[in-house]
Design an enzyme around this catalytic site. Structure first.
Site, short mmCIF file in Angstrom:
data_model
loop_
_atom_site.label_atom_id
_atom_site.label_comp_id
_atom_site.label_asym_id
_atom_site.label_seq_id
_atom_site.Cartn_x
_atom_site.Cartn_y
_atom_site.Cartn_z
N CYS A 2 0.85 -1.20 0.00
CA CYS A 2 0.00 0.00 0.00
C CYS A 2 0.89 1.25 0.00
CB CYS A 2 -0.86 0.03 1.26
SG CYS A 2 -1.85 -1.42 1.47
N ARG A 27 4.24 0.96 -6.34
CA ARG A 27 4.19 -0.02 -5.24
C ARG A 27 3.14 -1.10 -5.50
NH1 ARG A 27 6.62 2.01 -0.58
NH2 ARG A 27 5.23 0.96 0.84
N TRP A 75 -3.23 -2.29 -1.57
CA TRP A 75 -2.86 -3.57 -2.19
C TRP A 75 -3.53 -4.60 -1.30
CZ3 TRP A 75 0.73 -7.70 -0.94
CH2 TRP A 75 1.13 -8.49 -2.04
N ASN A 99 -1.12 0.90 6.18
CA ASN A 99 -0.31 -0.03 5.40
C ASN A 99 0.23 -1.06 6.38
OD1 ASN A 99 1.30 -1.40 3.60
ND2 ASN A 99 2.97 0.10 3.67
N GLY A 100 -0.01 -2.35 6.10
CA GLY A 100 0.49 -3.39 6.99
C GLY A 100 -0.59 -4.43 7.24
N GLU A 480 17.74 -15.40 -12.58
CA GLU A 480 17.31 -14.00 -12.63
C GLU A 480 16.57 -13.72 -13.94
OE1 GLU A 480 16.72 -11.85 -10.71
OE2 GLU A 480 16.55 -10.03 -11.88
N LYS A 484 12.68 -12.36 -14.09
CA LYS A 484 12.36 -11.13 -14.84
C LYS A 484 11.27 -11.41 -15.86
CE LYS A 484 13.60 -8.28 -13.09
NZ LYS A 484 14.08 -8.91 -11.90
N GLU A 487 7.71 -12.47 -14.30
CA GLU A 487 6.99 -11.50 -13.44
C GLU A 487 6.40 -10.35 -14.27
OE1 GLU A 487 9.15 -9.28 -10.48
OE2 GLU A 487 10.99 -9.34 -11.62
N HIS A 503 17.44 -34.90 -15.09
CA HIS A 503 16.98 -35.67 -13.91
C HIS A 503 15.49 -35.51 -13.69
CE1 HIS A 503 21.05 -36.78 -12.77
NE2 HIS A 503 21.40 -35.57 -13.16
N LYS A 603 6.25 -3.41 -5.21
CA LYS A 603 7.67 -3.10 -5.28
C LYS A 603 8.39 -3.51 -4.01
CE LYS A 603 11.52 -1.60 -6.85
NZ LYS A 603 12.21 -2.48 -7.83
C1 AGP Z 1 12.45 -8.22 -8.43
O1 AGP Z 1 12.29 -8.15 -9.86
C2 AGP Z 1 11.21 -8.61 -7.76
N1 AGP Z 1 10.22 -7.62 -7.97
C3 AGP Z 1 11.34 -9.06 -6.33
O2 AGP Z 1 11.78 -10.39 -6.41
C4 AGP Z 1 12.32 -8.31 -5.39
O3 AGP Z 1 13.64 -8.53 -5.81
C5 AGP Z 1 12.18 -8.91 -3.97
O4 AGP Z 1 10.86 -8.66 -3.52
C6 AGP Z 1 13.18 -8.34 -2.97
O5 AGP Z 1 12.94 -6.97 -2.79
P1 AGP Z 1 14.08 -6.10 -2.03
O6 AGP Z 1 15.32 -6.16 -2.88
O7 AGP Z 1 13.51 -4.71 -1.95
O8 AGP Z 1 14.29 -6.72 -0.68
#
Ligand code: AGP
Length: 608
Positions: A2, A27, A75, A99-100, A480, A484, A487, A503, A603
């Protein structure tokens, strides 16, 4: 997560709140709302949907007119996205944004229901508004807040208004971030700095249990006991331009393009006279020499940076490194303690699981080092030592420049580690460092050839599933690249150690399945080529991401993306990951998705 904004001053509050919420859109959210003190009382306008829907509603219902208010982008955690579940929530004489997650909201809701409160939403946040009203019986806002937070279990950042005090905004927090902006006779609260950066760069950090009261001409901070406390005022290093797109179609593309400069700046900030230097943060060669084991604890992309670090540190310094997903580490009662170095990596510095992993490591007696991109973040402040990556505000949900800044720092740490332990001499350390300092050029070259990535992306947009495979550093890159891609394009993707495919998972390879093979590591290239042939033999489509000039057997590769660099194998992840980022970006855009705001994602994941 949020987004919270709050304002009091002379400007049009609705404008300031809506502008601030727009700066927090990255966010991730599914509904929005604002509450503003008008002459006749608090007016709330809120809606399911995006800020454009909110602006539409303001048009039809009329914009609140006033100079004091709070705003929120939600969110959803408790209760589906809906107008009723949107924030702000009012009950009785109190209006809040939250938020939380309040973990004991059910028993609190039962208690308040018995006291005669009626609830209009399914949220835990509305329970907080009611509890504040319940404790507001003496019409003392500060007292009401202090009594309320004593009963809350879980995490919260709260913006609060009391209808009897039309010239005040209160705020308090625990676990969820909240920052106070200090202007000229105007004050702000926000979940993150970009929300008020255009008005002021001066800010103060709210620590857990702090309470702040903002009025038209003053601001007061109180501790958990309601005693006044002084707060350090800092000045943000970021400017508005850094937090905006500057002509790029998406923040993600802008941030990919910023990488050469970011890596350069971050590397230079951790070097002295051409050598990696961490003495300033308290990390000495003696400390590095005494380290028995290293743990890297992180989530998502930051965890993938940790895997790169593992290969580099183990290869050069011969120190055992374990990389743990933070959400596992914190609950596994890990065998960590005195003599261990726990490195927590986090772009936001607020990720709940990573923060908990850091706290656990400290409780168990390990030394803790944070690699974070947000200087004022909780993780930066809680770790024994911290390295600040200079990636600037990373707005896109998909992390790119923060990752390359993280691995840049971790490479330098690996070099210093190895030198401190005598596994490489000073000459080799400086040679590696000098080479690393040329990496920005290699990254720029990938960006200059982004059309190659666009071409590959165009071949992926109709696939339902694909694989990334690689060995050693290429396996870390596969992880990675796969994250990417999935997501932001919503294509199912899995990353596999190339040698592991046979395997089991190779049973999924059938004609037409794309397999992106990262093949930059000369020491294992022959083995990776064998794995490519295994895939090809089953009709898989091989897309090789490799060094320029790599030779493959005829017809063994369907497409190739060449990385033109003479960097050592250990450093080639820096330009290579940029190619994987661009492939993901273009695939997302070609599939008509906004890569900056992928569905279901936030985010910064400040809740468990
Ligand atoms: C990255 O592309 C993702 N959105 C997500 O995995 C992110 O790296 C992860 O939530 C960790 O966030 P941080 O680096 O702010 O701790």
């Amino acid at each position: 997560m949020c987004g919270i904004v709050g304002y009091i001053g002379q400007r049009d509050c609705t404008d300031v709140l809506m502008d601030g919420l727009e700066k927090l859109e990255y966010r991730g959210y599914d509904s929005a709302g604002i509450a503003v003190f008008e002459k006749t009382g608090i007016k709330t306008v809120k809606t399911k949907g995006k800020l454009k829907d909110m602006r539409q509603k303001l048009e039809t219902e009329g914009s609140p007119v006033g100079h004091c208010g709070i705003g929120h982008t939600r969110w959803a955690t408790h209760g589906e996205p809906s107008d009723q579940n949107s924030h702000p929530h009012s009950n009785g004489r109190v209006t809040i944004v939250h938020n939380g997650i309040i973990e004991n909201y059910i028993e609190l809701k039962e208690f308040l229901t018995e006291k005669g409160y009626v609830f209009h939403s399914q949220t835990d946040s509305e329970v907080v508004a009611c509890l504040l009203d319940y404790y507001y019986s003496e019409r003392n806002p500060l007292r009401a807040i202090m009594e309320t937070v004593k009963e809350l279990q879980g995490s919260y950042a709260l913006g609060i208004m009391f209808k009897d005090f039309p010239d005040r905004v209160y705020a308090t927090r625990k676990e969820s971030p909240l920052i106070v902006g200090i202007g000229e006779n105007e004050y702000f609260i926000a979940s993150d700095i970009p929300a008020f950066l255009k008005y002021t760069k001066k800010y103060a950090l709210l620590e857990d249990d702090d309470i702040v009261c903002m009025t038209n001409d003053d601001i007061e901070f109180y501790d958990v006991h309601g005693l006044p406390e002084q707060k350090e005022i800092s000045v943000a290093e970021w400017d508005v331009e850094q937090a905006q797109k500057c002509g790029y179609p998406h923040f993600m593309l802008k941030e990919i393009h910023e990488q050469p400069e970011i890596v350069q700046k971050t590397l230079e900030s951790c070097c002295k006279n051409g050598e990696p230097s961490f003495e300033d943060i308290g990390l000495t060669d003696d400390m590095l020499r005494d380290v028995k084991r290293v743990f890297v604890v992180a989530c998502g992309t930051a965890m993938h940076a940790g895997i790169i670090a593992r290969y580099a540190i183990e290869q050069l310094a011969r120190v055992p490194v374990t990389v743990e997903v933070a959400s596992e580490f914190r609950y596994m009662d890990p065998i960590v303690g005195e003599g261990d170095l726990v490195i927590v990596v986090s772009q936001s510095g607020e990720t709940a699981d990573t923060k908990a992993g850091l706290e656990l490591a400290k409780q168990k007696g390990a030394k803790t080092l944070a690699v974070v991109n947000v200087k004022y973040s909780a993780i930066a402040r809680q770790a024994d030592m911290f390295i600040h990556t200079l990636a600037g505000p990373e707005i896109a949900v998909a992390s790119t420049k923060a990752y390359t800044a993280q691995i840049s720092v971790l490479y330098l740490l690996a070099f210093r580690f190895a030198f401190a332990r005598g596994t490489i001499d000073r000459e080799r350390m400086n040679q590696l460092t000098a080479q690393l300092l040329t990496a920005p050029k290699a990254i720029q070259d990938v960006i200059d050839h982004k059309q190659d990535c666009q071409y590959i992306a165009s071949k992926l947009i109709n696939t339902d599933t694909l694989f990334f495979i690689g060995r050693s550093f290429d396996y870390a890159l596969s992880l990675e690249g796969s994250l990417k891609l999935k997501e932001i394009s919503y294509i199912h993707s899995e990353a596999y150690a190339a040698g592991e495919l046979k395997h089991g998972t190779i049973s999924l390879i059938e004609p037409g399945i794309p397999v992106i093979t990262v093949a930059t590591q000369s020491a294992v290239l022959a083995k990776t080529i064998s794995n490519m042939e295994e895939v090809k033999a089953r009709g898989g489509v091989i897309i090789a991401v490799c060094r320029k000039g790599t030779v493959f057997a005829a017809d063994s590769v369907d497409m190739k993306l060449e990385i033109d660099t003479d960097l050592d194998d250990i450093l080639v992840p820096l330009p290579t990951v940029c190619a994987l980022q661009l492939i993901a970006y273009y695939t997302s855009v070609l599939r008509g998705i906004d890569p900056d705001k992928p569905r279901n994602l936030a985010k910064s994941v400040t809740t468990e």
